[in-house]
Design an enzyme around this catalytic site. Structure first.
Site, PDB file in Angstrom:
ATOM      1  N   ASP A   1       0.859  -1.182   0.000  1.00  0.00           N
ATOM      2  CA  ASP A   1       0.000   0.000   0.000  1.00  0.00           C
ATOM      3  C   ASP A   1       0.896   1.233   0.000  1.00  0.00           C
ATOM      4  O   ASP A   1       1.523   1.550   1.011  1.00  0.00           O
ATOM      5  CB  ASP A   1      -0.909   0.019   1.245  1.00  0.00           C
ATOM      6  CG  ASP A   1      -1.973  -1.084   1.200  1.00  0.00           C
ATOM      7  OD1 ASP A   1      -1.714  -2.151   0.619  1.00  0.00           O
ATOM      8  OD2 ASP A   1      -3.059  -0.872   1.771  1.00  0.00           O
TER       9      ASP A   1
ATOM     10  N   LYS B   1      -6.881   3.377  -3.629  1.00  0.00           N
ATOM     11  CA  LYS B   1      -7.311   3.370  -2.236  1.00  0.00           C
ATOM     12  C   LYS B   1      -7.510   4.807  -1.778  1.00  0.00           C
ATOM     13  O   LYS B   1      -6.711   5.680  -2.121  1.00  0.00           O
ATOM     14  CB  LYS B   1      -6.221   2.658  -1.415  1.00  0.00           C
ATOM     15  CG  LYS B   1      -6.414   2.665   0.082  1.00  0.00           C
ATOM     16  CD  LYS B   1      -5.343   1.795   0.761  1.00  0.00           C
ATOM     17  CE  LYS B   1      -5.324   2.036   2.269  1.00  0.00           C
ATOM     18  NZ  LYS B   1      -4.252   1.301   2.957  1.00  0.00           N
TER      19      LYS B   1
ATOM     20  N   LYS C   1     -10.231   0.310  -2.783  1.00  0.00           N
ATOM     21  CA  LYS C   1     -10.188   0.089  -1.341  1.00  0.00           C
ATOM     22  C   LYS C   1     -10.481   1.371  -0.582  1.00  0.00           C
ATOM     23  O   LYS C   1      -9.627   2.240  -0.481  1.00  0.00           O
ATOM     24  CB  LYS C   1      -8.804  -0.459  -0.941  1.00  0.00           C
ATOM     25  CG  LYS C   1      -8.648  -0.662   0.583  1.00  0.00           C
ATOM     26  CD  LYS C   1      -7.282  -1.246   0.941  1.00  0.00           C
ATOM     27  CE  LYS C   1      -7.078  -1.235   2.458  1.00  0.00           C
ATOM     28  NZ  LYS C   1      -5.732  -1.680   2.840  1.00  0.00           N
TER      29      LYS C   1
END
Lengths: 327, 476
Positions: free
Chosen positions: A163, A227, A263
């Site tokens: 991430d 995300k 996400k």
């Protein structure tokens, strides 16, 4: 009449090649991003709110709860994290509800890079992935070689997913190409060893137009997931910014044939909220994304609420916080 | 496994529908003279909900006389006193909103989502808004102490039964008029429940009278010599007949008639929100909205992209039981209306337009029409000119802003229009050229009691809502 016409049609490779032109130069990328359709904030928020009024009951609710559990990146991102805490989290990911073994596992546990090895060891033999926030999370304020080293470390320790945060400073200064290049460099580091989730920190990008542009930069640079946020700022995932990102991945797939995951992270704490997000997915991009390979929740406290609601559905009674594990 | 929503029906036990209803005249429910009745059915199931009295010319006369008598006292009340009653009615509507929403859905066929989230809040808001004006009429811009007209004869349609009642009754009472209202034949129930609310609020007898019936009842009301003001919302054909009846008398008249609203999408529009606005514009209340955006004018350069998005979006609309909280598209109001929609849609195909509808199963009982869009439509097609009053969208294209304006205005109607663009200057420039009573920018079908609403050309005249809405009920 020009003698050659640009490649059109449905072949994905051709379209990706065509899109390569938009990242050929700083000005081409800027023109492309500013040529994307605008976002009307009032309309976007009204749509997200109206989807939030869907009434999800009985079998649909049971399905949604299990789906949501299976989509969680169970997360601990504290300075105080210890190997013991991470092992506890891993155990919970594998067996979220000790009283009910039919409960699905979470998708992943998400930790800082130095905890990846611990998490990986604890999860050996399971299908729960290890995700790691690399690239000088959460501020992203470090030189590129440092970020790449951070990423390399996490992958070497066994991370399945990275991430990364984008450089919001560069984005807000209009240096879109720098953002693009950085994501591409980290993606190259991930290669086929880890899936890359790109975090925009939507709360800091401030406008919906910016969020759509950031989404496209991420997708063009090869993100496997886009995300919303780190969970470390005031405004994190909202139904509106998630809806917007879902529209972006939908449009990107229509153009290139390439599917990108989404996400939302931070601030999703209740079953009711999680179900609303699933409704957004269901009615915006549909079944193709209703799977933890393509949609995740970045959350830590959400899981317990889902478990309590799950217990309620199976027993008919509300339990309480003492009937689920603290970590 | 897939994410299929389980049924989520709203309970109908919150509403108690009597087997029969009389006319509401002078504060009492009474039988119709001659005892004629008609049935009102639920469009989604064809179930008979109740039997309702069919008012005759004599009944209309009784009602007008009651209203005339009540006018003396009601108009003499201080504005602040009239406001008290209106505020009380507004609060009772809020308290009983769930009951009224379910009732309206049963009688009209529209989704509970719309009655609950759009109709009822607006109904209450209209009463609150005009209650606020009742003691401030001196400051409305019509001079000091403007006088009411007398008895208002009001005829309303079936698409928003309770909301149209509120649009008519709230300003009439606030300005000191009394009312005889004739609700639509297919949707009389919420007006009769409103009669009960008037009694609950202690409204003086005769101030509000409800006479149910069909077109003949309405015609008798409009023609009655004791009526000082006629207000009508409905079809253009009936509006013209009313205008002929009223011509030459000293009755004041306002008409809210049909429409064929143009929804103009420029190439720099926020596409995803425009798609939502198009859906809201034509599929809200199954398209049975006079200001529906039934003509989509899309800039040719983005036509394919927009149509792809629109079709994908239509495929997610949920059609079915209107009492299910997840239903987006309910039933068509009556068999007659369904036949009219079907005939017009068929003419579209016959004239060469391309028909498209998402795959969706229609319930076997009740009156249903799938959300439909037509491409390859030209200005010469019937479906581009005539009001369909159903979930049917005609898609046309344009190349320049001037062409968009010319096509939008090339209509016998002029009630509403929409503009979608991210460019503020274009929005203002185009809006000022459109001959339509309401122009929405980057949104559609948004209503508010403070905002005047009304038409150009065959869409009628006069304004309802806002300060302008007072004028129709004042001697100015």
């Amino acid at each position: 009449m020009p003698t050659t016409v640009p490649a059109h049609g449905n072949d994905a490779a051709g379209r990706l090649t065509e899109l390569a032109d938009v990242t050929a130069s700083d000005s081409a990328l800027r023109r492309f991003l500013h040529g994307l359709p605008g976002v009307d904030a009032v309309g976007l928020e009204a749509r997200a709110a109206s989807l939030g009024t869907r009434s999800i009951k009985t079998t649909a609710k049971a399905y949604a709860i299990d789906l949501a559990i299976s989509m969680i990146d169970l997360t601990t991102l504290e300075g105080a994290d210890t190997p013991g805490k991470v092992r506890a989290l891993a155990a919970k990911a594998v067996n979220p509800d000790p009283t009910d073994r039919t409960t699905p596992r979470t998708a992943a546990v998400c930790v800082y890079p130095d905890m990846v090895a611990t998490a990986k060891a604890a999860l050996t033999g399971t299908d729960v992935k290890v995700a790691s926030v690399a690239t000088a999370f959460p501020a992203g304020r470090a030189a590129l070689p440092v970020k790449l080293a951070d990423t390399r470390d996490a992958i070497a320790a066994g991370a399945d997913e990275i991430d990364m945060v984008i450089d919001r400073g560069a984005f807000l200064a209009g240096r879109y190409m720098d953002v693009f290049e950085e994501i591409r460099a980290v993606k190259a580091e991930c290669a086929d060893k880890a899936r890359l989730k790109v975090i925009f920190e939507t709360g800091e990008l401030s406008t919906y137009d910016n969020i759509r542009r950031a989404s496209w930069i991420g997708m063009l640079a090869g993100a496997d997931f886009i995300k919303t946020s780190t969970g470390k700022v005031a405004v994190n995932a909202t139904p509106s910014n998630t809806l917007l990102m879902l529209e972006a991945v939908r449009d990107f797939r229509a153009l290139t044939g390439v599917q990108v995951g989404v996400k939302p992270a931070g601030g999703i704490r209740t079953t009711k909220d999680a179900v609303k997000f699933l409704v957004l997915v269901n009615e915006t991009v549909g079944e193709d994304w209703l799977d933890n390979h393509w949609f995740r929740f970045g959350a830590s406290s959400l899981l317990n609420d889902l478990l309590m609601q799950r217990q309620k559905l199976s027993t008919g009674r509300y339990s309480g916080p003492d009937y689920v594990t603290v970590d | 496994m897939s994410f299929t929503y389980a049924p989520a029906p709203e309970s109908r036990s919150v509403v108690d529908i009597a087997p029969s209803y009389g006319l509401f005249i002078d504060g009492e429910f009474t039988e119709a003279t001659g005892g004629k009745v008609f049935k009102t059915v639920s469009p989604s199931s064809e179930e008979v909900l109740s039997e309702v009295a069919h008012g005759s010319a004599e009944d209309v006369d009784r009602a007008v006389k009651a209203a005339r008598k009540a006018f003396e006292k009601w108009s003499a009340l201080p504005g602040s006193e009239r406001a008290k009653y209106l505020f009380r009615i507004a609060r009772i509507i809020q308290e009983r909103s769930r009951e009224l929403a379910v009732l309206e859905t049963l009688d009209n066929g529209k989704p509970i989502k719309e009655t609950r989230d759009a109709d009822l809040p607006l109904v209450a808001a209209h009463f609150f808004y005009y209650a606020g004006w009742a003691d401030k009429l001196d400051h409305a811009g019509y001079g000091a102490n403007p006088r009411p007209l007398g008895v208002a004869g009001q005829v309303i349609p079936w698409n928003f039964p309770l909301l149209m009642l509120a649009w008519k009754i709230a300003p009439a009472l606030a300005t000191g008029n009394t009312v005889v209202l004739k609700p639509a034949e297919t949707t009389p129930l919420s007006a009769l429940f409103f009669a009960d609310i008037c009694r609950q609020a202690g409204l003086p007898k005769g101030v509000v009278n409800i006479v149910t019936g069909d077109g003949t009842t309405g015609a008798a009301l409009v023609a009655h010599e004791g009526v000082n003001k006629v207000a009508f919302t409905g079809s253009t054909a009936v509006g013209k007949a009313i205008a002929r009846t009223v011509a030459g008398s000293d009755k004041k008249l306002t008409l809210e008639l049909g429409g064929k609203g143009a929804n103009i999408v420029f190439d720099d529009a926020p596409i995803d929100q425009a798609v939502e606005g198009i859906v809201q514009g034509i599929f809200f209340n199954q398209g049975q909205v006079c200001c529906a955006g039934s003509r989509l004018l899309v800039q040719e350069s983005i036509q394919d992209e927009l149509l792809d998005s629109l079709k994908r979006r239509l495929s997610t609309l949920r059609l079915g039981d209107p009492l299910d909280k997840n239903t987006d598209i309910g039933a068509i109001n009556s068999a007659e209306q369904l036949a009219r929609i079907t005939e017009l849609a068929d003419s579209g195909e016959a004239e060469g337009a391309e028909r498209w509808a998402p795959a969706c199963e229609l319930p076997s009982a009740g009156y249903w029409f799938a959300p439909t869009l037509f491409t390859n439509v030209t200005q010469a097609h019937r479906i581009a000119r005539e009001e369909i009053f159903g979930p049917v969208l005609s898609v046309l294209s344009f190349r320049t802003p001037d062409e968009a304006v010319a096509k939008a205005n090339n209509s016998q109607y002029g009630l509403s229009a929409g503009i979608w663009t991210e460019k503020g200057s274009r929005m203002l420039a185009v809006a000022s050229k459109l001959r339509a009573g309401v122009v929405w920018a980057n949104t559609f079908n948004k209503f508010d009691p403070t905002s005047p609403f009304g038409g150009f050309k065959e869409s009628g005249f006069g304004r309802e809502g806002g300060r302008h809405g007072l004028e129709a009920y004042l001697d100015v």
